[in-house]
Design an enzyme around this catalytic site. Sequence first.
Site, short mmCIF file in Angstrom:
data_model
loop_
_atom_site.label_atom_id
_atom_site.label_comp_id
_atom_site.label_asym_id
_atom_site.label_seq_id
_atom_site.Cartn_x
_atom_site.Cartn_y
_atom_site.Cartn_z
N LYS A 1 -80.81 -20.87 95.54
CA LYS A 1 -80.58 -21.71 94.05
C LYS A 1 -79.20 -21.79 93.61
CE LYS A 1 -82.88 -18.57 91.98
NZ LYS A 1 -83.39 -17.50 92.85
N ARG B 1 -87.45 -16.03 84.42
CA ARG B 1 -87.93 -15.21 85.57
C ARG B 1 -89.21 -14.72 85.30
NH1 ARG B 1 -83.08 -14.34 88.35
NH2 ARG B 1 -82.97 -12.95 89.78
N ARG C 1 -75.73 -12.96 103.85
CA ARG C 1 -75.20 -13.41 102.71
C ARG C 1 -74.03 -12.54 102.18
NH1 ARG C 1 -78.37 -15.26 97.18
NH2 ARG C 1 -78.45 -13.02 96.70
N ARG D 1 -73.23 -8.33 98.23
CA ARG D 1 -73.64 -7.98 96.83
C ARG D 1 -74.22 -6.72 96.91
NH1 ARG D 1 -76.78 -12.77 93.68
NH2 ARG D 1 -77.98 -11.35 93.20
N ARG E 1 -86.49 -6.74 95.30
CA ARG E 1 -86.24 -7.80 94.35
C ARG E 1 -87.44 -9.05 94.87
NH1 ARG E 1 -80.42 -9.62 95.79
NH2 ARG E 1 -80.62 -11.11 94.33
P1 AMP Z 1 -79.80 -13.24 90.53
O1 AMP Z 1 -78.23 -13.46 90.68
O2 AMP Z 1 -80.09 -14.48 90.07
O3 AMP Z 1 -80.40 -12.96 91.83
O4 AMP Z 1 -79.93 -12.13 89.34
C1 AMP Z 1 -79.29 -10.77 89.89
C2 AMP Z 1 -79.99 -9.97 89.05
O5 AMP Z 1 -79.97 -9.93 87.82
C3 AMP Z 1 -81.58 -9.82 89.19
O6 AMP Z 1 -82.05 -8.96 90.06
C4 AMP Z 1 -82.00 -9.02 87.78
O7 AMP Z 1 -81.82 -7.85 87.68
C5 AMP Z 1 -80.87 -9.61 86.80
N1 AMP Z 1 -81.42 -10.93 86.21
C6 AMP Z 1 -80.82 -12.34 86.30
N2 AMP Z 1 -81.48 -13.06 85.63
C7 AMP Z 1 -82.43 -12.43 85.09
C8 AMP Z 1 -83.72 -13.05 84.31
N3 AMP Z 1 -83.72 -14.26 83.78
N4 AMP Z 1 -84.62 -11.91 83.86
C9 AMP Z 1 -84.35 -10.82 84.07
N5 AMP Z 1 -83.29 -10.30 85.06
C10 AMP Z 1 -82.41 -11.07 85.20
#
Ligand code: AMP
Length: 226
Positions: free
Chosen positions: A16, A91, A126, A159, A170
Amino acid sequence: MPAVNIVLIGPPGCGKGTQAVRLAERYDIPHISTGEILRAAVRAGTPLGREVAATLASGSLVGDEMMTDLARDRLAQPDVARGFVLDGFPRTVVQARVLDEIIGASTIVVLIEVPAAEIVRRMGTRRVCDACRLTQSVSDPFHPDSEPCPYCGGNLVRRPDDEPKTVRHRLATYAAFAAPIVDHYRSRASFAAIDGTQHADKVTAAIATHIDRMAVREARPHTGAS
Ligand code: AMP
């Protein structure tokens, strides 16, 4: 051209972020990554960052209320007038409904599909550059010396939430919420599911074809026919 509102959904590690950067450049619209907004808040030690730090580290989801407030604020900024690429939001179905309220149902929604086994493999390689923040893949994940970022020379680091245990959590979190979100969007003409196991260039091309088809459709006078 009408505003190009793009929402990318899919499991962590499906590409993404990479696709969002490319689409933002192609359509000259901002890339909005809710994960990156939260990570930046954690790095800066803001009240929001302090509140979400533990949740991010665990790989669980931040609460809907906090996330919908964040999305509302970000999507009220003037730079989204011509559109945006949303990466990581919604999400949950609650978030998807709020997004419909904020921007209407005209959003182009793209699901990037990648099987869980491939995600686990990808997350092992990654890394993110600690200077330019671009996400990349290293050739040897076990090599003790980190390779420099090929774009800016910064350090490529894992990360914290890409550690295998957190990745499994996750993925489980994604699996628990994915089906209702996909159901929320699947019947819309603006929804497309793309095979995310293809080369990134092919994924970009497939998404752009869908977006351009939708943009032409939007630009046509409405006749009532679908
Ligand atoms: P990502 O970079 O999109 O994988 O997001 C990293 C982390 O941020 C996720 O594992 C969640 O803890 C939090 N997060 C990001 N976007 C959301 C969302 N829309 N709803 C809830 N938690 C989020």
